[in-house]
Every structure is written in structure tokens, then in C-alpha cells.
Design a protein around this motif. Structure first.
Motif: not given
Lengths: 346, 346
Positions: B135-141
Motif C-alpha cells: 500500500a505504501l509503495l503504491q502512493h502516487h508520485g
DNA sequence: TTGTAAGCGTTATCAT
DNA sequence: ATGATAACGCTTACAA
């Protein structure tokens, strides 16, 4: 690449200042509810993350607090760092540690000063050795607020330190009560120094009670405990008469000495009573738990952070010099009487 | 306030760009020797210090490497942090640690991402619990290069971890050789998990040798050692038959168990053989020194830094997944035979 | 209520 | 060989 306020602005057909205003102005911002909502939701979906570097450059707060510390593996420093980080992060800052060796103190200090930190916590043991501290502080230009860590003899205008006097008094009294007459002080060579509070207390006590002083120089190993082990081994094989008691400047040293004594069949506390300092997490778990001096590290770290924060927020407030109380924990390593060891404290 | 490049320029009647050029261009800069000298000496006497924040904003290197880690006091983390800092600073970066608890992982991760770090070292034990990591790694940007720390089951594309298989095999073989049949595994509840390499090794070994598995849940105290102490106490007072051997997931736990056993008069290694993991600095100094698994922490940290640096400098290079060898140190706590303990290793 | 513009300290690209 | 200028991402007067 990175989502910036400009991109949000462009996306929404607004100006970047409007976006900025919404994103960090308090609630009372002068913006229509609709634009605010548009901006906030855009920021969320686009994954906007404010750039701390840019915010810092702009001149407000950098949000960084530095720690200037020796490159040491001693448990004491780890523990301090742990609590400092905790406090600093809790206060909304980030802690950035700069470690240095005696060989590169100045270089590292200069490096530290390049980040415009809002404040610096300085272990001024080594910083102030040989007047180097004075030299460093005289470096031209702006220097952020500084709070000295844990040197009761600090020349800094603000510091938090430990007052060893009562605990040392209690400890040495206790040791003599247990029958010790020759009490040695074990430490690394550099620590037999007037600026070292514990050593000063020891000296005073011994003079006051007309007892002879003994030094054990802890040297030769790769770790502190190992050095202590080796030095104690040497002591045992060299001297005809051992001291009755040994105070070790910290628990790592005490551990090494403990082990050496046991290996030679010296009974603790029967033949020698042994005490350390710091209350490192392992000393209570030895077969003969060690008497030691407890430092309120967590409290001290919190105090240091508070002092620094106050200095940051109110630059003209009165300087704080704070001494933290230390206390004695008596355990089996100094308890010759069969009666339950009493919890002495200062 | 702070001496800037502009002030030097003004002082010397030059433009700030000339000053900048002199100050950080290599030797072949296109400037007259006289102006260069003037600028350099002015910079020295005025006490100019380049502003890293501004340099970072300009877009080159921020010079910052982050560590994302649990807020833990375990000795293991202190030691890792020590070596990481050493390597990172040696490479000319500064290390900025971000600690987090299970409750605020995401918040802290976002905070971390605001500093444009050149790379991040992530203890992915907790990060990846419950798929949170994904989930964290999928944070945009943009997300900087990441190297995972010490989870051999990591889902990250790059990591450095410890291979416990050989050492665990050696250890458990050794323990059964010493006559142990019921070997318990002591750890905090969350660690009895397939993603925990040591536990997996234990399970496999026990199944392979048709031995029953036993868990000791380490809970209840304020420190790990204390929890272990309490849990061992409970074990002793509860069960009619104790295990023959106990493997503790780390040395802090082993220490607590050691103490509990001794307090109850249980002989180590006579009645129970005991082993830990990490080779914490104190375990060799106990009256019965502890057998333990040695992790090459310093090497692993260096490796992690190298991997990260490579990724930073050559973004398109092949990903590295590196397993570090661990080894067994046999000490008295598992040595029932009177013959000298043999140094086994993998 | 929103946009324009200046500035934080650098570096880098252009002219001169 | 040197200077003017833009740019990095943001904040904040001030103008509209």
C-alpha cells in the motif's frame, strides 16, 4: 516526477498561490469553499506531498534538529539517541545525527552547520576537549541554538546534565559500609579528568575519608567490555593485593571486570564488591546482579528537547542549565550482609 | 545572519554567479587567478558555508539518505544504525532516521517522502506486515530508490538480508547432538510467522527430525528481557516437564530466560541448553556464556549502503538481492560434554 | 476571493 | 573572464 503545487494549480486552472494558501493556511483561509474542496481533493488524488526542502529554504522552519555526537557504540549513546529521536519526532521535527571521531570533529561540525538546523544537541564531552569547543563555536556566521548534553561542567550557556554527586556519595558510602577500604576507579584513560563529574566525586570522597585512590586503566580490547576484561585480568595477575571494591565508570566496563573476576574465581561480593554506572539493561540479569547508578536518561532527553524547543520559540528567554538527579540501585554485587539490600537513593 | 554567496559577491563587487563558479567548479574554472584568490579568501574570512538546503532544492543531490525503522530499543537496531550511519557518512551523505510504530507507519512514511531523499533503507519487517508495504509503495508520485533491510522474504526488488538456514541447521543439529529432544522456540507472539526466516528454519528442522514443536510466547514485561524473564518464570511454575533446550529469537530474550532459569536453580547446560541469536555484546560475559548465532551486521550494513549507492548512481543497473551468511558460536550454554566446545560455522 | 510577483540560496545557461 | 537571468518549490505580501 514529483507533484508540485504548480501542477495542481495548472490542473485546476488556478494560481499556485491559491493552492498554497489552501494547503497550509489555517482554517480561516480566505478562499471559497468550493475552490478549497477542489484543491484538497486534487491534492489527495494527485498524491501531492509538500517539499520540505523548498519549505525550509523559503526561510521559515527547516524542521531539522541536529545531534552532534561521538561515533561510539556504547549502549549509553544508543539509549540517548533513542529517546532524543522519540522526543524530537513527537515535537514534529526530524532528528539528524552527525557523528564524529576526535580526528574529524571540526570537519563534521562544519558539515552540520551547512544544514540550517533549527537547533543542535551537542554531546560536549569531546567537543570541549582541548578547548576545541570554544574554537568551533567561534566559527563565524550564524550558529543555531545549542543545548549541551550531559556534561555537568559544560561551558555552554544551556545544557542538561547529570548530577552524580548524591548517587556517588551514596554509593561510596555504601561500599565503605560494606567494608571496602581500597576502592579502585575503572575507566578509559581519558576519563581521569577533573571535567568528569563522577571522577571528581570519587576523588573528593576518597580525600575526605582519607582513603587511597586507585586507578584501573581500561585499555587494550576492541570493545569496552573486552578492554575491561583484559585490564582486570592483568590487574589480577599482577598485583599481590587486589582492591576491596571497584567502581566502574559505566556498565560495559563493569561487565568486563565482572567476567574477569569470575573467571579467576574471585567472589563477588565476597572478595570484591563491584559497582557500575548507567543501569544498562543487562546488569540486572547477571548471576550476581550489579549495583549501579541509574541515570534518568528518558527524562534528561525530554528535558534537553524542551530546553531546545523553548530556545527556538523564545530566543530571548532565560538560559536553562539543568542538572538531573541520579540514584543508586543496590544489588547483590555490593551486598555482603545477608539482609535484603536496601534501595538507597538520592 | 548567514553569509551567502551574494554577500561575498557584494563585498567584492562581483556577481554572485562568479562566486558560485569559483566555489564549486573544479580546478579548470574559467576565472582569473586573482579573482579566484580574492573570492576564496573572502569566503574563508567571512566564514561562508554553503547552504545544503538551497543546494538540494536546486535539484542536484540532497545528500540525504533515510532509514525507515521501527521505534525499538533492541540492541540489534542500535547496532545496525551505528554501522549504517558510519557507511553513509563515509560515502558523503547524511543519514536521517525515521522511526515509526505500528500505529503510525503510513504517516511517518509520508513524512519521510517529503524530504527528497536520494535513497531509503527500509526495515521491511513491519512495513510489509499485512500488506501495508504494498500500500505504501503504491502512493502516487516519485519514490526514491529503496533497499530493504534484513528480511530474507522481502518483496522489495532490492534487499540485503541474513540467511539463517545454515546457522539454524548447525545450531539445532548441535542441540540435538547434546541430547535435546524437546526444543522450544521463544519469541514475541508476532514472530511466529512464516515470513520470519529463523522460525521457518526451526519448523523445517523439527518436522524433518520428527520432533515436537514448542512455542514460548514472550510477553508481559516492559523490556524484552523482562518479558522473557516473566514468561520463563511462568513456564517453569506451570509445566511439569520443561523442554530440554530453548532457542531464543534474540539475545535479549535469551538473557531473560537465562536469568529465570538460574533463579529457579535450573542448570545451564545441565538441565536445559539455551541458545540465542545476534551475539549481543553481553552474552559472552555471562557466567555461563551463551551460544548464539552471529550476524555479520557491519558487513550487511556496508552491503546495503553499497547497493543503495549503486542504485543512485546507476538507476538502470541490475537489482541486487543479497543474502549474508550467518554463523554459529558455540559457548558453554549448550556444551554438555566436557571437551572444549568446537567452533562450528556455516 | 483570487492572481501577480518577489524572494529564500543555489546552480547553470546563456550573453557579454 | 565575468555578469545577467532563470530555475528549483514554496510562502507571502500586495494587487486586482
Amino acid at each position: 516526477m514529483r507533484v508540485t503545487i504548480k501542477e495542481i494549480a495548472r490542473e485546476l486552472g488556478l494560481s499556485h498561490s491559491t493552492v498554497s494558501r489552501v494547503l497550509n493556511q489555517r482554517e480561516n483561509a480566505m478562499v471559497s469553499d468550493t475552490t478549497r474542496d477542489r484543491i484538497l481533493s486534487a491534492a489527495r488524488t494527485m498524491g501531492y506531498r509538500p517539499n520540505r526542502i523548498a519549505q525550509a529554504l523559503k526561510g521559515a522552519r527547516s524542521g531539522l534538529i541536529g545531534v552532534f555526537m561521538p561515533e561510539s557504540q556504547e549502549h549509553f549513546f544508543s539509549e540517548v539517541l533513542f529517546y532524543l529521536r522519540r522526543c524530537v519526532e513527537l515535537a514534529g521535527f526530524e532528528l539528524i545525527p552527525f557523528s564524529c571521531s576526535p580526528l574529524n570533529v571540526e570537519e563534521r561540525w562544519l558539515k552540520l552547520l551547512r544544514w540550517d538546523l533549527e537547533g543542535v544537541l551537542v554531546f560536549d564531552y569531546l567537543l570541549f576537549a582541548d578547548g576545541l569547543g570554544q574554537a568551533l563555536l567561534q566559527h563565524h556566521g550564524f550558529v543555531p541554538p545549542i543545548v549541551g548534553l550531559f556534561n555537568a561542567e559544560s561551558h555552554l550557556t544551556e545544557f542538561v546534565a547529570f548530577d552524580f554527586a548524591p548517587a556517588m556519595q551514596d554509593l561510596l558510602t555504601h561500599m565503605t559500609d560494606q567494608g571496602a577500604r581500597t576502592i579502585a576507579y575503572a575507566a578509559v584513560p581519558g576519563s581521569f579528568h577533573v571535567a568528569e563529574h563522577r571522577y571528581r566525586c570519587y576523588q573528593h570522597f576518597m580525600v575526605d575519608h582519607e582513603l587511597e585512590q586507585h586507578r584501573i586503566d581500561v585499555v587494550g580490547g576492541t570493545t569496552l567490555s573486552e578492554s575491561a576484561l583484559l585490564s582486570a585480568h592483568e590487574l589480577i595477575s599482577r598485583r599481590s593485593k587486589l582492591p576491596d571494591g571497584i567502581f566502574c565508570q559505566n556498565d560495559e566496563i563493569a561487565l568486563g571486570v565482572y567476567r574477569a573476576l569470575r573467571q579467576h574465581g574471585v567472589d563477588i561480593p565476597g572478595d570484591i564488591i563491584l559497582a557500575g554506572c548507567d543501569n544498562a539493561p543487562f546488569v540486572a540479569y547477571l548471576d550476581t546482579p550489579l549495583t549501579t547508578i541509574v541515570l534518568p536518561i528518558a527524562d534528561a532527553c525530554q528535558a534537553a528537547c524542551q530546553v531546545l524547543q523553548r530556545r527556538i520559540e523564545q530566543p530571548d528567554s532565560e538560559p536553562t542549565r539543568r542538572l538531573m538527579r541520579t540514584s543508586l540501585v543496590i544489588r547483590a554485587s555490593t551486598s555482603r550482609n545477608s539482609r535484603q539490600p536496601v534501595q538507597a537513593s538520592s
